[in-house]
Design a protein around this motif. Structure first.
Motif, short mmCIF file in Angstrom:
data_model
loop_
_atom_site.label_atom_id
_atom_site.label_comp_id
_atom_site.label_asym_id
_atom_site.label_seq_id
_atom_site.Cartn_x
_atom_site.Cartn_y
_atom_site.Cartn_z
N UNK A 104 -8.87 -1.07 16.04
CA UNK A 104 -8.91 -2.29 16.86
C UNK A 104 -9.51 -3.45 16.08
N UNK A 105 -10.48 -3.13 15.24
CA UNK A 105 -11.16 -4.24 14.56
C UNK A 105 -10.49 -4.59 13.23
N UNK A 106 -9.31 -4.04 12.99
CA UNK A 106 -8.58 -4.44 11.79
C UNK A 106 -8.26 -5.92 11.88
N UNK A 107 -8.15 -6.54 10.71
CA UNK A 107 -7.89 -7.98 10.75
C UNK A 107 -6.42 -8.27 11.02
N UNK A 108 -5.56 -7.33 10.68
CA UNK A 108 -4.12 -7.56 10.86
C UNK A 108 -3.70 -7.30 12.29
N UNK A 114 0.83 -1.20 0.00
CA UNK A 114 0.00 0.00 0.00
C UNK A 114 0.86 1.25 0.00
N UNK A 115 1.85 1.20 0.88
CA UNK A 115 2.73 2.36 0.96
C UNK A 115 3.48 2.52 -0.36
N UNK A 142 -4.46 1.06 7.04
CA UNK A 142 -3.04 1.26 7.39
C UNK A 142 -2.79 2.72 7.73
N UNK A 143 -3.39 3.59 6.98
CA UNK A 143 -3.21 5.02 7.24
C UNK A 143 -3.84 5.38 8.58
N UNK A 156 -2.12 -3.81 13.12
CA UNK A 156 -3.01 -2.66 13.32
C UNK A 156 -3.82 -2.83 14.60
N UNK A 157 -4.27 -4.05 14.77
CA UNK A 157 -5.08 -4.35 15.95
C UNK A 157 -4.32 -3.93 17.20
N UNK A 158 -3.05 -4.25 17.20
CA UNK A 158 -2.24 -3.96 18.37
C UNK A 158 -2.15 -2.46 18.60
N UNK A 159 -2.02 -1.73 17.53
CA UNK A 159 -1.97 -0.27 17.65
C UNK A 159 -3.29 0.25 18.22
N UNK A 160 -4.36 -0.30 17.70
CA UNK A 160 -5.68 0.13 18.16
C UNK A 160 -5.88 -0.14 19.65
N UNK A 161 -5.54 -1.36 20.05
CA UNK A 161 -5.73 -1.72 21.46
C UNK A 161 -4.83 -0.89 22.37
N UNK A 162 -3.63 -0.59 21.89
CA UNK A 162 -2.73 0.22 22.72
C UNK A 162 -3.35 1.60 22.96
#
Lengths: 229, 1218
Positions: free
Chosen positions: B83-87, A160-161, B53-54, B90-96
């Motif tokens: 948080x609800x991203x499948x990856x 994507x990037x 991702x963005x 990203x999920x980890x970023x959301x939860x943090x």
């Protein structure tokens, strides 16, 4: 229970702020400042415990800290934690950081706050000590960063990037590009690219983007661009 | 090349990741805020993009900004998206981000429930882990309720990584959703023995955290923890367990005894300081709980103190600190052992480390005694002089005050010394604690009457030297003492020698530079001073001097009238007017002193801080009730009340004018006094306040020590308080000499007794008599104050909700909510809707399987059984703890009252009662009858109860009631309908005549297979007194009445009570039987004496005691599995009956069988039920009861055919009555 874990440098700049009880941001910053001032006043060779009184609202609250070079690691705990135990835990945490970042220094913490959080999450969760064995902590942290790397380089994020950068390169300045993977798997990916030009003379953001973009491998990208009017 | 160009040209919008942000912020040091707000705008743009991702990148940057103190809650929804991203990345970023900024007030948090549930059950363990970690930070009551079951399932996850996280999160869930504690606790307990040390440690951690708040609920886990303590090698776990024991020992001294040895072993063996320290701490806790000084424990205390001394002497400051900390705990119970290390602690006061100095100060606080107070305070005063930082000096100051004032000035023998110390402390520059010193001065002066004269003289000097204090630039601090000084001088002005001088000092122009509230006190107290001077002068007949002083006031007061402070201004102008008026009177040569002084008559006493709260609300007073009917809306602004109000206003306006004549004033004052005297809530002064005031109280209490009042405030050289130290030493020496003399005399007189006493109290503080008699006025409380101590309890304590009894078996309703799909099927079969979660929690796999096999409608039944099993287990646990704690052999089969011979009938009947009682209780409480288990202790308790009960005249009535309850319960047990049941009694008529009515009930005996207890209720129906009742039966070969040893078979058994008219009471008689398969009848006679006014007659009443077969049965619950096995075994004989014409409901029918024939329902399906009972000799009796339209058929199976047929006959009879 651990009430909070604070890491800041010799000037009081926060490097990690982790509260285990919700406090508004201003309150957090106030505690950070107070803690910094309390800790700063102390000489090098005094004990590592500090009674912080009403700082957290509970009377049996204590600050246990260690000072490493430019950084202070401060754990704010209540009476159920063993003082010396927490002191050891700080050591474990710092050594773990050292292993994960390979010779950790303040800069690592500055630029990778998220990563420090992820490592901390393997040591303490919800204010309770999860793991004290360093090897176990490192193993779990690394397993997760490996997973992350696999996801990124397996390309979605990279792709994507890559697509964004590529599109911007093609279109030149004034265009904003957004790309998202529509369908992925193996070596073939389908990426949607959306390009917009906010600085358009008519002031109308119009979509120049092409909906479909077949990619074979990250290296060879082909794009079909069709302008929309 | 192109790439580089892009980076430069397009504002790096999509490029900017966390690192770029950080770099940017570092590069914009001068306009950081502006740069960040720019970044936030960019982030907002990024969040609008569809690309996850963005978005994740943006959220990651937000997390960083949150650390810098920026509120990011506006992005909560975007965080949930990430948080609800499948990856995982990203999920980890959301939860943090969520864990950093979500809280109970975040409204979108409820949207996360399903996402979190999905993540928790993710096949990827790190997805689960990340969700758990996030949840630990932002769990809300709603999330806790909805996810508790999912998390509990994770506690048994295959991966220890997930298990340990789940275990820890459960604590947070408990806090937010206390109802989950009991259903989840069994599994949590299981985790204490998890094969993975990390999981084990987590479980220990959680239970310790729970137990710390509500220790009593976790006592039963002590054996388990003890095992862990002796087996674990993980120091972290050991520390936690040892800390936990520290919390448990105060509740169970026996536990402490058991712990001492392993702990001392650990202390000797461990090399880990942290562990050693915690062991010492817990040993201290144990020793505190074993308050009585047991000889072998002094060794433990010595060991602890010795180890702590090593810690304190260690060069490691941390150990030193902790050593002092632990020392202060010992101090509370064993002050002697700590006091011997006073040198070491005083040394620590010089430590460069402030934490250590403060700890040492804390220790000193507890170490002071009457003997060493002066010495310690002197040392502290030296430290005050030396102290550099103001904070530490302030700390010292507060500590000195704390030490001296602790427990109501308990250790102060000489208050003059204390006042001098306080005055010396006023010399501290820049202290923040001026108000503390002031409060102490006031408190001492008010509460220690004897010291007032001295205090006043010192305060007068302070006022005189006010310029020294007030000249300080840091005004806010020490000048507060002037407040106290002025007040004391004013209030106790009768003690003032040079009142004129003090008044002048107070009127100095410099005073106007003081803070307003102090000036206000000055102004007010000047008048008091003035009043007392005026009185003095008038009494001495010096009219001119009196006028002079008035003139002085009039001259100087205007400076206060001009004050900017409203309070000062107001007081000053009022007083100025008053004094001008006085001047007028003085010119007319009217004596005014009496009236003026009356303005300040009455003594001010200290009031306890809680006094106001403790004032009881008078009976009949409802503070919430309307005084008048609330005004109705329609009746708006009537004219009448307005005019009335107006009139009154006008009428009152005149008399309110300050120029109220003296008479009126006096009259009003009198009226007010009267009112106050009648008002119970007004705090009255001691008898006749006015008199007291003029009489200069406590002349006889004036200090023994002569004080040189000419001593200036600042004595060059030695500070004043030191003089007292010297004086005190001399005084004590003298006292001691006198004492010694006395002692010698006494010793000669009575040696032995006194010797021991002296050895205990050598030089103890009791020996030191205070320098002068001090009567400290205690703080006043309102009369009939409510003696409640609930003041300090915080109703909002989150841990209070977790005070839950965990040993109680789980009820059906207690289960974690499970998410289910709503479907029509569930409505049809309500039973299927209750999947018993606690079952899973116990033995997950086995039970689950079983559960599936079972029919759905049997679910309920099973739950009930399960409950019983659990109860049994819990029961065992409890006994385990007792057994584990007691060093004595288990109570088990010991002490069975029946086995011993009985000496008298009264005795014979009592233990039977005991047993009956016990059995009843067990039936009620536990629905099981393993009486053998019951401990000695329990029996004793019952005996007592029984004794009390037998005194209770209304007992028989209670009995009836009781049996009804019992029946109701057995019905509940068996049936589901809620139809009301007709009252039933198992008591049957024995015999009746005009004097007496007797009813009886026969119950099988639990412990003895050949005994039954016959309870007979005797009811006096006559108006005469019945006494000397004696019951006798004609024994048969099979059935005999148990008589006291030595009496023949023909002797009757006296009934152990007499019956006044209209009273009934119950007695119990024991019968032994050989065979129980047949019903029997015994003939008997009751003889008694009827006593009334006309005399007494001897009466007899014959009866037949019918022992039905049912009376040999004992209600015994049976589980359907066991019941099925029993039926399958084929050892049972079968027989059946059918009764027609039954009209009562099936439920009532079962209830009747349960009640009258001592059966319990095993299972009931529609109009068919299986029932079970057991005879005292162990015969099983199984019944299958089927109800037809108008008939009931009963199939019975029993190991004895005769018994069965007899039972069925009896049942037929019962049923045919229906």
């Amino acid at each position: 229970m651990i009430n909070a874990i604070l890491v800041f440098n010799n000037h009081g700049k926060p490097r990690l702020v982790r509260f285990y009880r919700h406090l508004a941001e201003e309150a957090q910053q106030q505690i950070l400042r107070d803690t910094f001032h309390m800790v700063l006043r102390r000489d090098e060779h005094v004990c590592n415990f500090l009674e912080c009184g009403s700082l957290f609202g509970s009377p049996d609250c204590k600050l246990i800290y260690r000072h490493y070079a430019t950084l202070y690691f401060v754990f704010c705990v209540d009476s159920s934690e063993s003082e010396l135990g927490i002191l050891d835990l700080i050591q474990v945490f710092v050594e773990t950081l050292d292993k994960c970042f390979e010779n950790v220094c303040e800069l690592d913490l500055i630029f990778h706050m998220d990563k420090v959080h992820y490592i901390l999450q393997e040591v303490v969760i919800g204010g309770m000590v999860l793991e004290t064995n360093m090897n176990e902590i490192v193993a779990q942290a690394e397993a997760q960063s490996k997973l992350e790397k696999a996801e990124v380089s397996g390309s979605v994020w990279g792709l994507e990037r890559g697509a964004q950068v590529w599109a911007q390169g093609r279109l030149g300045s004034g265009y904003h590009a957004g790309a998202s993977v529509l369908w992925g798997g193996g070596r073939r990916e389908l990426v949607a690219l959306r390009v917009s030009q906010p600085a358009h003379p008519q002031g109308k953001a119009h979509r120049v983007g092409a909906p479909h973009w077949g990619v074979q491998g990250a290296a060879s990208m082909q794009v079909l661009l069709c302008c929309q009017g | 090349m192109a790439l580089k160009m892009v980076k430069g040209s397009i504002d790096r919008m999509f490029d900017k990741n966390l690192q770029d942000l950080v770099r940017g912020i570092r590069n914009h040091k001068e306009d950081e805020a502006k740069y960040i707000s720019q970044c936030i705008d960019e982030i907002k743009q990024e969040l609008k993009q569809d690309n996850i991702a963005v978005k994740a990148n943006a959220v990651c940057k937000l997390t960083y900004l949150q650390m810098l103190g920026y509120d990011i809650s506006w992005a909560a929804f975007n965080i949930i998206e990430v948080m609800s991203a499948s990856k995982f990345t990203f999920k980890r970023i959301g939860y943090l981000a969520a864990s950093q900024c979500f809280h109970e007030g975040t409204d979108v948090i409820m949207l996360t429930t399903n996402q979190i549930r999905k993540d928790l059950s993710s096949p990827n363990q790190y997805d689960t882990g990340v969700a758990l970690t996030g949840l630990s930070c932002f769990v809300t009551p709603d999330l806790a309720r909805d996810l508790a079951n999912d998390i509990m399932t994770l506690m048994s996850h295959t991966k220890p990584y997930i298990r340990k996280k789940a275990v820890l999160i459960m604590y947070k869930v408990f806090l937010k959703y206390p109802e989950s504690l009991r259903p989840a606790f069994p599994r949590l307990k299981e985790k204490l023995e998890d094969p993975d040390p990390g999981v084990q440690s987590a479980a220990v951690n959680v239970i310790c955290e729970l137990a710390r708040r509500n220790p009593k609920n976790y006592l039963s886990l002590a054996p388990l923890f003890f095992k862990l303590m002796t087996s674990s090698t993980n120091n972290w776990v050991l520390i936690k367990i040892i800390k936990l024991f520290g919390a448990l020992t105060p509740l169970e001294p026996r536990l402490g005894k058991k712990l001492i040895e392993p702990l001392t072993n650990l202390i000797h063996s461990t090399s880990a300081m942290s562990l050693l320290y915690e062991c010492v701490n817990t040993v201290i806790a144990v020793l505190i709980s074993l308050s009585s000084g047991m000889p072998n424990h002094s060794a433990s205390i010595q060991l602890c103190v010795q180890k702590l001394r090593i810690l304190i002497e260690d060069s490691d400051q941390n150990l030193k600190y902790l050593g002092l900390l632990a020392m202060s705990k010992i101090l509370k119970t064993h002050p002697k052992s700590v006091q011997s290390h006073k040198d070491l602690i005083l040394q620590c006061l010089d430590d460069k480390d402030e934490s250590i100095r403060l700890r040492a100060l804390d220790l000193l606080y507890g170490m002071v005694s009457k003997k060493n107070l002066m010495e310690i305070v002197k040392k502290l005063m030296i430290h005050v002089d030396k102290a550099e930082g103001t904070t530490y000096r302030d700390e010292l100051l507060t500590k000195i005050i704390d030490i001296c004032s602790q427990s109501n000035y308990q250790y102060i023998t000489n208050f003059e010394w204390y006042i001098s110390i306080l005055v010396e402390l006023t010399r501290l520059e820049g202290t923040r604690h001026g108000h503390l010193i002031a409060a102490q001065m006031l408190d001492v002066a008010i509460r220690v009457k004897a010291i007032r004269k001295f205090a006043v003289s010192q305060m007068a000097m302070l006022l005189d030297n006010a310029h020294l204090i007030a000249s300080n630039t840091q005004r806010n601090g020490i000048c507060e003492v002037l407040y106290a000084a002025a007040w004391i001088c004013g209030e106790f002005s009768e003690h003032l020698e040079e009142a004129n001088q003090t008044l002048e000092a107070m009127l100095r122009p410099k005073v106007t530079t003081l803070p307003g509230h102090i000036q206000a006190v000055y102004v007010q107290n000047m008048v008091k001073l003035y009043a007392s001077i005026l009185q003095q002068k008038e009494q001495a007949g010096e009219k001119e001097a009196a006028q002079e002083i008035t003139q002085l006031m009039i001259e100087r007061l205007p400076q206060f009238v001009q004050s900017a402070d409203l309070e000062v201004q107001e007081r000053a102008s009022c007083i100025l007017q008053l004094i001008k008026y006085i001047q007028k009177l003085q010119v007319k040569e009217v004596p005014v002193a009496e009236e003026v002084i009356a303005l300040f008559a009455g003594e001010l006493n200290p009031v306890a801080p809680k006094a106001q709260k403790k004032v009881p609300v008078p009976e009949g007073l409802d503070l919430d009730a309307w005084i008048n009917e609330p005004p109705s809306d329609s009746e708006s602004e009537d004219e009448k009340p307005k005019t009335i109000f107006h009139d009154e206003e006008q009428r009152h306006s005149k008399p309110r004018h300050p120029e109220m004549d003296e008479e009126e004033l006096a009259r009003r004052r009198e009226a007010r006094k009267q009112e106050q005297a009648n008002n119970p809530f007004y705090i009255k002064s001691s008898p006749s306040p006015q008199k007291r005031y003029q009489d200069t109280p406590g002349v006889e209490h004036i200090p023994v020590v002569q004080i040189d009042l000419s001593v200036p405030l600042k004595v060059p050289g030695m500070p004043m308080s030191d003089q007292y130290v010297k004086l005190e030493e001399e005084r004590r020496h003298k006292q001691k000499l006198e004492k010694d003399k006395k002692k010698k005399k006494q010793k000669k007189e009575k040696r032995g007794k006194h010797h021991r006493h002296n050895s205990l109290h050598t030089e103890s503080e009791e020996d030191i008599a205070p320098a002068h008699h001090v009567d400290i006025i205690t703080e006043e409380m309102p009369e009939n104050a409510l003696p409640s101590d609930e003041d300090d309890k915080d109703p909002n304590d989150p841990y209070k909700a977790l005070d839950i009894d965990l040993d109680k078996p789980l009820a059906d309703s207690e289960k974690l909510p499970v998410q289910r799909h709503r479907n029509a099927e569930a409505l049809k079969m309500p039973e299927s809707e209750v999947p018993p979660v606690e079952k899973k929690s116990k033995k997950p796999k086995k039970k689950e399987k079983k559960h599936k096999e079972k029919e759905k409608d049997k679910g309920k039944k099973k739950e009930k059984e399960k409950k019983v099993v659990e109860e049994e287990e819990e029961e065992k646990k409890e006994e385990d703890l007792d057994f584990w704690l007691s060093t004595a052999p288990p109570p088990g089969s010991a002490a069975q009252p029946q086995s011993g011979p009985q000496t008298s009938a009264a005795v014979a009947s009592e233990p039977e009662g005991v047993k009956k009682e016990e059995r009843e209780e067990q039936q009620e409480e536990e629905e099981e009858d393993e009486g053998k288990k019951s401990s000695k202790h329990k029996k004793k308790k019952h005996k007592k109860e029984k004794e009390e009960k037998s005194k209770d005249k209304k007992k028989s009535k209670k009995k009836h009631h009781h049996s009804e309850e019992e029946m109701a319960e057995s019905v509940q047990n068996g049936t589901l309908d809620d139809e009301p049941l007709p009252p039933m009694s198992s008591y049957r008529l024995l015999a009746e005549n005009p004097y007496i009515k007797t009813t009886y009930d026969i119950q099988g005996n639990l412990q003895n297979d050949s005994q039954v207890t016959v309870s007979v209720i005797f009811e006096n129906k006559s108006t005469s007194f019945l006494k000397s009742m004696e019951l006798n039966v004609l024994d048969s070969l099979n059935t005999k009445m148990l008589r006291p040893e030595g009496s023949s078979v023909h002797d009757g058994i006296p009934v152990p009570f007499q019956l006044p008219p209209g009273i009934s009471n119950e007695a119990q008689f024991v019968f032994t039987l050989q065979s129980i398969v047949m019903a029997q009848k015994l003939k008997g006679t009751l003889s008694f004496i009827v006593k009334n006014d006309e005399g007494s007659t001897h009466e007899k009443l014959d009866f037949k005691l019918h022992f039905s077969c049912a009376s040999y049965l004992i209600t015994t619950p049976c589980y359907s599995d066991a019941f099925a096995k029993l039926l399958e075994s084929g050892d049972l004989h079968m027989s059946s009956i059918k009764v027609d014409g039954i009209s009562i409901s099936f439920q009532h029918l079962l209830a009747k069988i349960c009640f009258h024939h001592h059966f319990s329902v095993v299972e009931r399906v529609d109009s068919c039920a299986s029932m079970y009972s057991r005879s005292i000799q162990g015969h099983h009796v199984c019944l299958l009861v089927k109800k037809g339209e108008n008939s009931v058929s009963i199939d019975g199976k029993c190991s004895d055919p005769t018994l069965l047929s007899n039972l069925l006959d009896e049942m037929k009879e019962t049923l045919s009555k229906c």
